[in-house]
Design a protein around this motif. Structure first.
Motif, PDB file in Angstrom:
ATOM      1  N   PRO A   8       0.797  -1.204   0.273  1.00 56.97           N
ATOM      2  CA  PRO A   8       0.070  -0.059  -0.066  1.00 56.97           C
ATOM      3  C   PRO A   8       0.860   1.243  -0.063  1.00 56.97           C
ATOM      4  N   GLU A   9       0.367   2.280  -0.531  1.00 52.89           N
ATOM      5  CA  GLU A   9       1.160   3.639  -0.582  1.00 52.89           C
ATOM      6  C   GLU A   9       1.880   4.102   0.860  1.00 52.89           C
ATOM      7  N   GLY A  10       2.846   4.345   1.030  1.00 52.96           N
ATOM      8  CA  GLY A  10       3.572   4.644   2.216  1.00 52.96           C
ATOM      9  C   GLY A  10       3.747   3.416   3.099  1.00 52.96           C
ATOM     10  N   THR A  11       3.507   2.291   2.576  1.00 54.92           N
ATOM     11  CA  THR A  11       3.849   0.881   3.261  1.00 54.92           C
ATOM     12  C   THR A  11       2.915   1.083   4.612  1.00 54.92           C
ATOM     13  N   VAL A  12       1.620   1.727   4.246  1.00 52.79           N
ATOM     14  CA  VAL A  12       0.609   1.835   5.484  1.00 52.79           C
ATOM     15  C   VAL A  12       0.158   0.531   5.988  1.00 52.79           C
ATOM     16  N   MET A  13       0.060   0.217   7.106  1.00 52.39           N
ATOM     17  CA  MET A  13      -0.554  -1.232   7.455  1.00 52.39           C
ATOM     18  C   MET A  13      -1.866  -1.035   7.646  1.00 52.39           C
ATOM     19  N   LEU A  14      -2.844  -1.643   6.912  1.00 52.69           N
ATOM     20  CA  LEU A  14      -4.175  -1.829   6.902  1.00 52.69           C
ATOM     21  C   LEU A  14      -4.777  -2.560   7.824  1.00 52.69           C
ATOM     22  N   GLU A  15      -4.088  -3.570   8.526  1.00 53.11           N
ATOM     23  CA  GLU A  15      -4.631  -4.089   9.336  1.00 53.11           C
ATOM     24  C   GLU A  15      -3.686  -3.964  10.835  1.00 53.11           C
ATOM     25  N   PRO A  16      -4.804  -3.188  11.796  1.00 48.49           N
ATOM     26  CA  PRO A  16      -3.911  -2.835  12.959  1.00 48.49           C
ATOM     27  C   PRO A  16      -3.606  -4.195  14.017  1.00 48.49           C
ATOM     28  N   GLY A  17      -2.600  -4.243  14.488  1.00 50.29           N
ATOM     29  CA  GLY A  17      -2.248  -5.112  15.294  1.00 50.29           C
ATOM     30  C   GLY A  17      -1.329  -6.240  14.892  1.00 50.29           C
ATOM     31  N   ASN A  18      -1.128  -5.960  13.584  1.00 50.03           N
ATOM     32  CA  ASN A  18      -0.462  -7.143  12.804  1.00 50.03           C
ATOM     33  C   ASN A  18       0.678  -7.834  13.464  1.00 50.03           C
ATOM     34  N   ALA A  19       1.469  -6.914  14.395  1.00 45.44           N
ATOM     35  CA  ALA A  19       2.684  -7.277  15.079  1.00 45.44           C
ATOM     36  C   ALA A  19       2.608  -8.912  15.813  1.00 45.44           C
ATOM     37  N   ASP A  20       1.457  -9.269  16.102  1.00 47.47           N
ATOM     38  CA  ASP A  20       1.116 -10.580  16.713  1.00 47.47           C
ATOM     39  C   ASP A  20       1.497 -11.600  15.844  1.00 47.47           C
ATOM     40  N   GLN A  21       1.600 -11.355  14.260  1.00 49.58           N
ATOM     41  CA  GLN A  21       1.977 -12.375  13.433  1.00 49.58           C
ATOM     42  C   GLN A  21       3.589 -12.510  13.370  1.00 49.58           C
ATOM     43  N   TYR A  22       4.284 -11.740  14.137  1.00 48.56           N
ATOM     44  CA  TYR A  22       5.605 -11.704  13.828  1.00 48.56           C
ATOM     45  C   TYR A  22       6.275 -12.695  15.128  1.00 48.56           C
ATOM     46  N   ARG A  23       6.950 -13.686  14.418  1.00 49.92           N
ATOM     47  CA  ARG A  23       7.550 -14.807  15.197  1.00 49.92           C
ATOM     48  C   ARG A  23       8.824 -14.274  15.855  1.00 49.92           C
ATOM     49  N   THR A  24       8.785 -13.843  16.951  1.00 51.16           N
ATOM     50  CA  THR A  24       9.948 -13.520  17.781  1.00 51.16           C
ATOM     51  C   THR A  24      10.675 -14.734  18.449  1.00 51.16           C
ATOM     52  N   GLY A  25      10.014 -15.865  18.511  1.00 52.42           N
ATOM     53  CA  GLY A  25      10.111 -17.065  19.002  1.00 52.42           C
ATOM     54  C   GLY A  25      11.548 -17.612  18.337  1.00 52.42           C
ATOM     55  N   ASP A  26      11.730 -17.502  17.177  1.00 52.60           N
ATOM     56  CA  ASP A  26      13.010 -17.887  16.431  1.00 52.60           C
ATOM     57  C   ASP A  26      14.238 -17.336  16.772  1.00 52.60           C
ATOM     58  N   TRP A  27      14.090 -16.307  17.782  1.00 51.77           N
ATOM     59  CA  TRP A  27      15.502 -15.550  18.148  1.00 51.77           C
ATOM     60  C   TRP A  27      16.249 -16.493  19.103  1.00 51.77           C
ATOM     61  N   LYS A  28      15.503 -17.443  19.818  1.00 52.62           N
ATOM     62  CA  LYS A  28      16.166 -17.799  21.121  1.00 52.62           C
ATOM     63  C   LYS A  28      16.963 -19.242  20.824  1.00 52.62           C
ATOM     64  N   THR A  29      17.888 -19.505  21.516  1.00 55.06           N
ATOM     65  CA  THR A  29      18.690 -20.724  21.653  1.00 55.06           C
ATOM     66  C   THR A  29      18.279 -21.648  22.982  1.00 55.06           C
ATOM     67  N   LEU A  30      17.847 -21.010  23.884  1.00 52.22           N
ATOM     68  CA  LEU A  30      17.437 -21.728  25.073  1.00 52.22           C
ATOM     69  C   LEU A  30      15.988 -21.406  25.215  1.00 52.22           C
ATOM     70  N   LYS A  31      15.276 -22.711  25.639  1.00 53.96           N
ATOM     71  CA  LYS A  31      13.672 -22.489  25.847  1.00 53.96           C
ATOM     72  C   LYS A  31      13.341 -22.743  27.467  1.00 53.96           C
ATOM     73  N   PRO A  32      12.346 -22.102  27.878  1.00 59.66           N
ATOM     74  CA  PRO A  32      12.022 -22.529  29.286  1.00 59.66           C
ATOM     75  C   PRO A  32      11.337 -23.537  29.316  1.00 59.66           C
ATOM     76  N   VAL A  33      11.638 -24.633  30.396  1.00 56.65           N
ATOM     77  CA  VAL A  33      10.789 -25.818  30.480  1.00 56.65           C
ATOM     78  C   VAL A  33      10.075 -25.749  31.902  1.00 56.65           C
ATOM     79  N   LEU A  34       8.767 -26.262  32.009  1.00 53.83           N
ATOM     80  CA  LEU A  34       8.198 -25.868  33.439  1.00 53.83           C
ATOM     81  C   LEU A  34       8.247 -27.597  34.000  1.00 53.83           C
ATOM     82  N   ASN A  35       8.802 -27.382  35.262  1.00 60.08           N
ATOM     83  CA  ASN A  35       8.313 -28.642  36.177  1.00 60.08           C
ATOM     84  C   ASN A  35       7.017 -28.496  36.915  1.00 60.08           C
ATOM     85  N   LYS A  36       5.831 -28.938  36.530  1.00 64.27           N
ATOM     86  CA  LYS A  36       4.497 -28.365  36.987  1.00 64.27           C
ATOM     87  C   LYS A  36       4.711 -29.073  38.700  1.00 64.27           C
ATOM     88  N   GLU A  37       5.315 -29.959  38.904  1.00 66.25           N
ATOM     89  CA  GLU A  37       5.448 -30.533  40.246  1.00 66.25           C
ATOM     90  C   GLU A  37       6.091 -29.617  41.299  1.00 66.25           C
TER      91      GLU A  37
END
Lengths: 391, 99
Positions: free
Chosen positions: B14-43
């Motif tokens: 779109p002209e000016g790279t306007v974002m026509l759908e507000p809130g689209n940052a939730d589609q941005y996978r920041t999860g692939d930045w990590k090397t370590l992931k948290p694991v929960l011990n429910k006990e």
């Protein structure tokens, strides 16, 4: 035909902004831009112009306000010079990339140091690549006319780019010239209200100015480049429509006695009228000299420039800015790039003249042509010098 | 945006790279930045919610059983949750290559 009035060019420029019926003016004072915005401030204060006038704390803010107001669909105007433009420069790139059709007049003035309040083109050359449409005015009438031309063009749905009108500081801004005013009803027909494609509105929210990651940034730049290059037909169309209304037809490159000339001087801005006088003096002596005036600096009119100059033996390009450490002045650089692909092309001799407000008279133009013709005759095909500098 | 950045052609923007759908940052996978992931011990989990409070990316959400579960689509693997967990229920482990 409109009324012809003797008026200071800055005041005429402000009157044009009023006639263009702007909604927002945002500016910070700097010599030699001051008279334009002082007069607009008066017009708003007196109720003659129904607009918001923002007195901001810097030029950075002046253009930032215009970005915000234009984004809501309000026709916005600003005006600056020199250091003010330098401070504003960050936002110039944002305004054009967001495709916001702001119009700005620059009263061109040298950049410090040393401090100079007088004219040259170093200020606007510092933002050469900012992605705006850029005009250079030769006289006061050009400045007045181009306010309407710039808004109509900038706001065209097929253009949507901001536009700069370069007006030489003092040389144009502070002189009194005869200006032919256009009747308001004609202007209202020529310049309909702005209808933005996207705007900030609560009923239909959009986001402007987001981040672009490496996978998409290049695509945004390509879109901007194509938009600016692609504005050329609209520029010609707008000038044609303006000419049909007023009888004043503008061209990207305008010539004076250049059709059969062996030597063509190439200039931008208010050099035009003085250089025309020099052409007349040289023609009286039987010399084959003409003039090409570049009115449209961005998008650069490569085709029109070649059409106007390719037949000449030599071009004497007279720049009003210096590209220190570069290949000469910025106009000469562009001219050489424009001609490089041509198998037969004129030799380009480059002078930098008129820095920091130094006068360049008709006799100076004649001396530059003399010098260039002799140097080229002697085989110097790479000539570049600062004119009139004391050794 | 409705599709990944790498699929957009310049003509489609779109002209000016306007974002026509507000809130689209939730589609941005920041999860692939990590090397370590948290694991929960429910006990060991006492449901205190400190992981949820401290997570700088708001990646923790409360599930139906009352546990705070990390959303790995957004988690950048900073390890603040593991550091703040008062019972040591969260450990950071090397994330395996996705098959």
């Amino acid at each position: 035909m409109g009324k012809r009035v003797g008026m200071e060019v800055s005041i005429a420029a402000a009157e044009a902004v009023k006639q263009a019926n702007v909604d927002v003016i945002s500016a910070y004072p700097i010599t030699p831009q001051t008279h334009v915005v002082e007069h607009l401030s008066e017009l708003v204060a007196n109720g003659e112009l129904d607009a918001e006038f923002f007195c901001v704390e810097s030029e950075h803010s002046a253009l930032s306000v215009c970005v915000g107001s234009e984004a809501t669909g309000a026709r916005s105007f600003t005006c600056t010079s020199s250091q003010g433009l330098a401070l504003m420069s960050e936002i110039t790139y944002i305004a054009s990339a967001l495709r916001l059709p702001i119009v700005m007049i620059i009263a061109n003035r040298a950049l410090s140091a040393p401090i100079s309040i007088w004219n040259d083109h170093s200020d606007v050359m510092s933002i050469r690549d900012c992605g705006w449409i850029q005009f250079f005015a030769e006289n006061g009438q050009d400045v007045y006319d181009h306010v309407f031309i710039a808004y109509r063009l900038a706001e065209d749905r097929n253009v949507l780019l901001p536009a700069i009108i370069n007006m030489d500081g003092f040389t144009l801004s502070h002189v009194i010239e005869p200006i032919e005013f256009i009747e308001q009803e004609k202007i209202d027909r020529f310049l309909p209200p702005y209808q933005p494609v996207h705007r900030l509105h609560p009923d239909r929210p959009v986001s402007m100015g987001g981040i672009a990651l490496p996978p998409i940034f290049t695509e945004t730049k390509k879109a901007h480049e194509v938009a600016l290059q692609g504005s050329m037909p609209k520029i010609l169309e707008t000038w044609k429509a303006f000419g049909d209304m007023t009888g004043r037809y503008y061209q990207p490159v305008e010539t004076y006695k250049a059709e059969d000339a062996e030597t063509i001087m190439v200039i931008m801005g208010s050099f035009g009228e003085t250089a025309s006088a020099a052409v007349d003096l040289m023609r009286e002596e039987g010399r084959s000299v003409g003039l090409a005036k570049i009115r449209l600096w961005r998008p650069f009119p490569f085709e029109a420039f070649k059409q106007a100059t390719l037949h000449a033996k030599q071009l004497v390009v007279i720049d009003r800015a210096i590209s220190i450490g570069g290949p000469g002045g910025p106009v000469a650089s562009e001219v050489k790039a424009a001609l490089y692909g041509e198998p037969i092309r004129p030799v380009v001799y480059n002078f930098v003249a008129g820095l920091g407000g130094r006068d360049v008279s008709p006799s100076d133009f004649i001396k530059m042509v003399d010098k260039a013709e002799i140097e080229i005759e002697e085989g110097n095909r790479e000539g570049y010098e600062i004119y009139g500098v004391r050794e | 945006m409705t599709k990944p950045d790498s699929e957009w052609k310049w003509k489609e923007l779109p002209e000016g790279t306007v974002m026509l759908e507000p809130g689209n940052a939730d589609q941005y996978r920041t999860g692939d930045w990590k090397t370590l992931k948290p694991v929960l011990n429910k006990e060991l989990c006492i449901h205190c919610g400190l992981c949820y409070i401290f997570c700088p990316d708001s990646s923790y959400n409360l599930d139906a059983e009352g546990y705070f579960i990390v959303n790995l689509f957004y988690c950048k693997g900073c390890g603040i949750c593991a550091k703040e967990c008062p019972t040591g229920a969260i450990t950071m482990v090397v994330e395996e290559e996705e098959k």
